[in-house]
Write a protein that holds these residues in place. Structure first.
Motif, PDB file in Angstrom:
ATOM      1  N   ALA A 168       0.829  -1.207   0.000  1.00 25.52           N
ATOM      2  CA  ALA A 168       0.000   0.000   0.000  1.00 25.52           C
ATOM      3  C   ALA A 168       0.863   1.256   0.000  1.00 25.52           C
ATOM      4  O   ALA A 168       0.551   2.246  -0.683  1.00 25.52           O
ATOM      5  N   HIS A 169       1.966   1.202   0.743  1.00 31.55           N
ATOM      6  CA  HIS A 169       2.880   2.347   0.772  1.00 31.55           C
ATOM      7  C   HIS A 169       3.533   2.552  -0.592  1.00 31.55           C
ATOM      8  O   HIS A 169       3.686   3.692  -1.050  1.00 31.55           O
ATOM      9  N   ILE A 170       3.917   1.468  -1.228  1.00 32.03           N
ATOM     10  CA  ILE A 170       4.526   1.557  -2.552  1.00 32.03           C
ATOM     11  C   ILE A 170       3.556   2.179  -3.553  1.00 32.03           C
ATOM     12  O   ILE A 170       3.922   3.056  -4.339  1.00 32.03           O
ATOM     13  N   LEU A 171       2.306   1.741  -3.521  1.00 32.97           N
ATOM     14  CA  LEU A 171       1.299   2.285  -4.432  1.00 32.97           C
ATOM     15  C   LEU A 171       1.101   3.781  -4.212  1.00 32.97           C
ATOM     16  O   LEU A 171       1.014   4.557  -5.158  1.00 32.97           O
ATOM     17  N   SER A 172       1.038   4.179  -2.948  1.00 25.71           N
ATOM     18  CA  SER A 172       0.881   5.595  -2.621  1.00 25.71           C
ATOM     19  C   SER A 172       2.094   6.396  -3.078  1.00 25.71           C
ATOM     20  O   SER A 172       1.963   7.517  -3.603  1.00 25.71           O
ATOM     21  N   PHE A 173       3.279   5.822  -2.896  1.00 28.75           N
ATOM     22  CA  PHE A 173       4.517   6.501  -3.280  1.00 28.75           C
ATOM     23  C   PHE A 173       4.599   6.635  -4.791  1.00 28.75           C
ATOM     24  O   PHE A 173       5.026   7.670  -5.317  1.00 28.75           O
ATOM     25  N   LYS A 174       4.190   5.617  -5.532  1.00 31.72           N
ATOM     26  CA  LYS A 174       4.174   5.674  -6.995  1.00 31.72           C
ATOM     27  C   LYS A 174       3.245   6.788  -7.484  1.00 31.72           C
ATOM     28  O   LYS A 174       3.580   7.551  -8.395  1.00 31.72           O
ATOM     29  N   GLU A 175       2.086   6.880  -6.863  1.00 32.37           N
ATOM     30  CA  GLU A 175       1.136   7.938  -7.230  1.00 32.37           C
ATOM     31  C   GLU A 175       1.722   9.319  -6.958  1.00 32.37           C
ATOM     32  O   GLU A 175       1.577  10.241  -7.765  1.00 32.37           O
ATOM     33  N   MET A 176       2.411   9.445  -5.808  1.00 30.86           N
ATOM     34  CA  MET A 176       3.018  10.721  -5.460  1.00 30.86           C
ATOM     35  C   MET A 176       4.090  11.120  -6.466  1.00 30.86           C
ATOM     36  O   MET A 176       4.196  12.297  -6.853  1.00 30.86           O
ATOM     37  N   LEU A 196       7.681  19.214 -13.453  1.00 32.69           N
ATOM     38  CA  LEU A 196       8.341  19.200 -14.769  1.00 32.69           C
ATOM     39  C   LEU A 196       7.290  19.032 -15.867  1.00 32.69           C
ATOM     40  O   LEU A 196       7.321  18.070 -16.639  1.00 32.69           O
ATOM     41  N   PRO A 197       6.355  19.984 -15.966  1.00 31.05           N
ATOM     42  CA  PRO A 197       5.224  19.823 -16.904  1.00 31.05           C
ATOM     43  C   PRO A 197       5.630  19.805 -18.371  1.00 31.05           C
ATOM     44  O   PRO A 197       4.878  19.290 -19.207  1.00 31.05           O
ATOM     45  N   ASN A 198       6.783  20.355 -18.684  1.00 33.13           N
ATOM     46  CA  ASN A 198       7.193  20.439 -20.095  1.00 33.13           C
ATOM     47  C   ASN A 198       8.041  19.249 -20.548  1.00 33.13           C
ATOM     48  O   ASN A 198       8.341  19.130 -21.742  1.00 33.13           O
ATOM     49  N   ASP A 199       8.414  18.402 -19.606  1.00 30.01           N
ATOM     50  CA  ASP A 199       9.252  17.254 -19.964  1.00 30.01           C
ATOM     51  C   ASP A 199       8.379  15.999 -20.040  1.00 30.01           C
ATOM     52  O   ASP A 199       8.433  15.121 -19.195  1.00 30.01           O
ATOM     53  N   LYS A 200       7.597  15.924 -21.096  1.00 30.03           N
ATOM     54  CA  LYS A 200       6.659  14.807 -21.248  1.00 30.03           C
ATOM     55  C   LYS A 200       7.400  13.489 -21.466  1.00 30.03           C
ATOM     56  O   LYS A 200       6.973  12.432 -21.004  1.00 30.03           O
ATOM     57  N   ALA A 201       8.539  13.543 -22.183  1.00 24.57           N
ATOM     58  CA  ALA A 201       9.290  12.316 -22.453  1.00 24.57           C
ATOM     59  C   ALA A 201       9.754  11.667 -21.144  1.00 24.57           C
ATOM     60  O   ALA A 201       9.663  10.445 -20.980  1.00 24.57           O
ATOM     61  N   TYR A 202      10.263  12.492 -20.205  1.00 27.00           N
ATOM     62  CA  TYR A 202      10.730  11.965 -18.924  1.00 27.00           C
ATOM     63  C   TYR A 202       9.556  11.430 -18.112  1.00 27.00           C
ATOM     64  O   TYR A 202       9.680  10.421 -17.409  1.00 27.00           O
ATOM     65  N   PHE A 203       8.409  12.082 -18.210  1.00 25.28           N
ATOM     66  CA  PHE A 203       7.215  11.628 -17.496  1.00 25.28           C
ATOM     67  C   PHE A 203       6.813  10.227 -17.970  1.00 25.28           C
ATOM     68  O   PHE A 203       6.589   9.324 -17.150  1.00 25.28           O
ATOM     69  N   TYR A 204       6.713  10.038 -19.270  1.00 29.24           N
ATOM     70  CA  TYR A 204       6.285   8.737 -19.794  1.00 29.24           C
ATOM     71  C   TYR A 204       7.360   7.668 -19.586  1.00 29.24           C
ATOM     72  O   TYR A 204       7.053   6.489 -19.416  1.00 29.24           O
ATOM     73  N   GLN A 205       8.618   8.089 -19.575  1.00 33.43           N
ATOM     74  CA  GLN A 205       9.704   7.163 -19.258  1.00 33.43           C
ATOM     75  C   GLN A 205       9.534   6.623 -17.843  1.00 33.43           C
ATOM     76  O   GLN A 205       9.645   5.418 -17.592  1.00 33.43           O
ATOM     77  N   ASN A 206       9.231   7.525 -16.890  1.00 29.50           N
ATOM     78  CA  ASN A 206       9.057   7.107 -15.502  1.00 29.50           C
ATOM     79  C   ASN A 206       7.756   6.338 -15.296  1.00 29.50           C
ATOM     80  O   ASN A 206       7.678   5.454 -14.432  1.00 29.50           O
ATOM     81  N   TYR A 207       6.753   6.666 -16.071  1.00 31.40           N
ATOM     82  CA  TYR A 207       5.491   5.920 -16.001  1.00 31.40           C
ATOM     83  C   TYR A 207       5.741   4.451 -16.323  1.00 31.40           C
ATOM     84  O   TYR A 207       5.229   3.548 -15.654  1.00 31.40           O
ATOM     85  N   LYS A 208       6.564   4.196 -17.334  1.00 27.03           N
ATOM     86  CA  LYS A 208       6.915   2.822 -17.696  1.00 27.03           C
ATOM     87  C   LYS A 208       7.775   2.173 -16.611  1.00 27.03           C
ATOM     88  O   LYS A 208       7.620   0.988 -16.299  1.00 27.03           O
ATOM     89  N   LEU A 241       7.657   2.722 -13.458  1.00 27.24           N
ATOM     90  CA  LEU A 241       6.837   2.422 -12.292  1.00 27.24           C
ATOM     91  C   LEU A 241       6.102   1.087 -12.424  1.00 27.24           C
ATOM     92  O   LEU A 241       5.753   0.469 -11.431  1.00 27.24           O
ATOM     93  N   LYS A 242       5.879   0.650 -13.633  1.00 29.85           N
ATOM     94  CA  LYS A 242       5.170  -0.613 -13.853  1.00 29.85           C
ATOM     95  C   LYS A 242       5.978  -1.817 -13.375  1.00 29.85           C
ATOM     96  O   LYS A 242       5.424  -2.899 -13.187  1.00 29.85           O
ATOM     97  N   LYS A 243       7.279  -1.622 -13.161  1.00 28.14           N
ATOM     98  CA  LYS A 243       8.123  -2.717 -12.703  1.00 28.14           C
ATOM     99  C   LYS A 243       7.910  -3.035 -11.229  1.00 28.14           C
ATOM    100  O   LYS A 243       8.288  -4.104 -10.748  1.00 28.14           O
ATOM    101  N   TYR A 244       7.299  -2.082 -10.527  1.00 29.87           N
ATOM    102  CA  TYR A 244       7.158  -2.230  -9.083  1.00 29.87           C
ATOM    103  C   TYR A 244       5.775  -2.786  -8.741  1.00 29.87           C
ATOM    104  O   TYR A 244       4.859  -2.750  -9.564  1.00 29.87           O
ATOM    105  N   PRO A 245       5.587  -3.294  -7.508  1.00 30.51           N
ATOM    106  CA  PRO A 245       4.294  -3.906  -7.136  1.00 30.51           C
ATOM    107  C   PRO A 245       3.112  -2.990  -7.414  1.00 30.51           C
ATOM    108  O   PRO A 245       3.184  -1.773  -7.233  1.00 30.51           O
ATOM    109  N   PHE A 246       2.038  -3.613  -7.866  1.00 31.54           N
ATOM    110  CA  PHE A 246       0.820  -2.857  -8.150  1.00 31.54           C
ATOM    111  C   PHE A 246      -0.371  -3.727  -7.768  1.00 31.54           C
ATOM    112  O   PHE A 246      -0.219  -4.892  -7.386  1.00 31.54           O
ATOM    113  N   LEU A 247      -1.566  -3.156  -7.882  1.00 32.32           N
ATOM    114  CA  LEU A 247      -2.766  -3.888  -7.461  1.00 32.32           C
ATOM    115  C   LEU A 247      -2.990  -5.139  -8.307  1.00 32.32           C
ATOM    116  O   LEU A 247      -2.757  -5.108  -9.515  1.00 32.32           O
TER     117      LEU A 247
END
Length: 268
Positions: free
Chosen positions: A231-239, A248-260, A262-268
Motif C-alpha cells: 500500500a505504501h509503494i502504491l501511494s509513493f508511486k502515485e506521489m 516538470l510539466p514540459n518534460d513529457k518524455a521523462y514523465f512517460y519514461q518514468n510511467y513505464k 513504475l510498472k516494474k514495481y508492485p501494483f494492485l
C-alpha cells in the motif's frame, strides 16, 4: 532550553557562507549552558552524512536532529524527553509548525494525526507510519541512541528527500513510540526548498527509495505487513507521478519514461 543537560554537535559540511564564523564568534562571546562542539567535514557530503556524523560523535542517550535554518521551542527537549522517560520510547514525535518565508505566516503542513499518546508494539508503530499519522521528517523526533545503533539505522548518503526512506526504515524496528502534541519545532519553508521544488535528481532518488521499499516487500514474510508495504509503494508511486507532472510539466518524455519504470514495481 528548559532542559539543559544537552550536548550540541554542530556539523560543518564545508558551508560556502560565513555561518561557521558566526557560530565561532557566538560561542566565544556568549555564555552557553550546553556542551558544544564543532565537527568538520573535509569535503561537502550533504545532509544525510552530516546527520550520520553528528550521531556518530554523540555521547548522550538520545539524539535530536535540528536543521540549520529551523528552530525549536524553549521547552522542546524537556517535553520530548519527559515523554521518552515516561513510556520508555524508542522514538518520541513532536508537533511541527511551518513558517512560510514568503508569506511570513505560520501554518500546519505536517500535522500529527495520532489517536493515542503511546504505541507499544511493532505492528502499531508500522501501521501508524502507513496511515501517515505523523510526518516523515527526521527532525522533531527524539531517538533513543541505543535503538539507532542496535538496528544500524543511518541516513542514505547523497539522497534528496532522505527522510522518506529514513522513516520507513526506523518504523519497521521501533517497538514503542510516543507523541507530544505541543508545537516544538518550527520548520522554515522557502519557495526553493527541497519539498517545494523538484528536479530530475529528486525523482531519480525517489526511484532509489522505491527500490528499497520493493526490496523489503519481497523479503517480508508476514502477509499483513507485506500488504502494508505494498500500500505504501502504491501511494509513493502515485506521489511520484503527481509531483513530476506538477514540477516538470514540459518534460513529457521523462514523465512517460518514468510511467513505464513504475510498472516494474508492485501494483494492485
Amino acid at each position: 532550553q528548559t532542559y539543559q543537560n544537552i550536548e550540541v554537535i554542530l556539523v560543518d559540511d564545508c558551508s560556502p557562507d560565513d555561518s561557521l564564523q558566526v557560530i565561532s564568534d557566538y560561542l566565544e562571546n556568549k555564555k552557553t549552558y550546553f556542551s558544544t562542539s564543532i565537527v568538520r567535514h573535509e569535503v561537502n557530503k550533504g545532509l544525510s552524512e552530516s546527520r550520520n556524523t553528528g550521531t556518530k560523535h554523540a555521547k548522550g542517550d538520545y539524539i535530536y536532529y535540528l536543521d540549520s535554518d529551523d528552530w525549536i521551542s524553549n521547552n522542546c527537549i524537556e517535553l520530548l524527553l519527559n515523554s521518552a522517560l515516561e513510556y520508555n520510547s524508542d522514538v518520541v514525535i513532536g508537533s511541527t509548525i511551518c513558517y512560510l518565508e514568503k508569506e511570513k505566516i505560520e501554518k500546519v503542513i505536517f500535522p500529527l494525526k495520532n489517536t493515542k499518546q503511546f504505541l507499544s508494539t511493532k505492528e502499531e508503530v508500522f501501521d501508524s507510519f502507513i496511515q501517515s499519522q505523523w510526518p516523515v521528517i527526521a527532525p522533531n523526533k527524539l531517538y533513543k541512541k541505543i535503538f539507532l545503533e542496535k538496528n544500524n539505522l543511518k541516513f542514505e548518503p547523497k539522497l534528496l528527500g532522505e527522510d522518506e526512506l529514513w522513516s520507513f526504515l526506523w518504523a519497521q524496528y521501533a517497538e514503542k513510540i510516543s507523541f507530544v502534541n505541543e508545537n516544538t519545532y518550527y520548520y522554515l519553508l522557502r519557495d526553493n526548498s527541497i519539498i517545494s521544488s523538484k528536479t530530475k535528481k529528486n525523482f531519480e532518488d525517489m526511484f532509489f527509495m522505491l527500490s528499497k521499499f520493493s526490496e523489503q516487500f519481497n523479503l517480508e514474510k508476514n502477509e499483513k505487513k507485506k500488504q502494508q508495504i505494498k500500500a505504501h509503494i502504491l501511494s509513493f508511486k502515485e506521489m511520484i507521478l503527481m509531483m513530476q507532472w506538477n514540477s516538470l510539466p514540459n518534460d513529457k518524455a521523462y514523465f512517460y519514461q518514468n510511467y513505464k519504470r513504475l510498472k516494474k514495481y508492485p501494483f494492485l
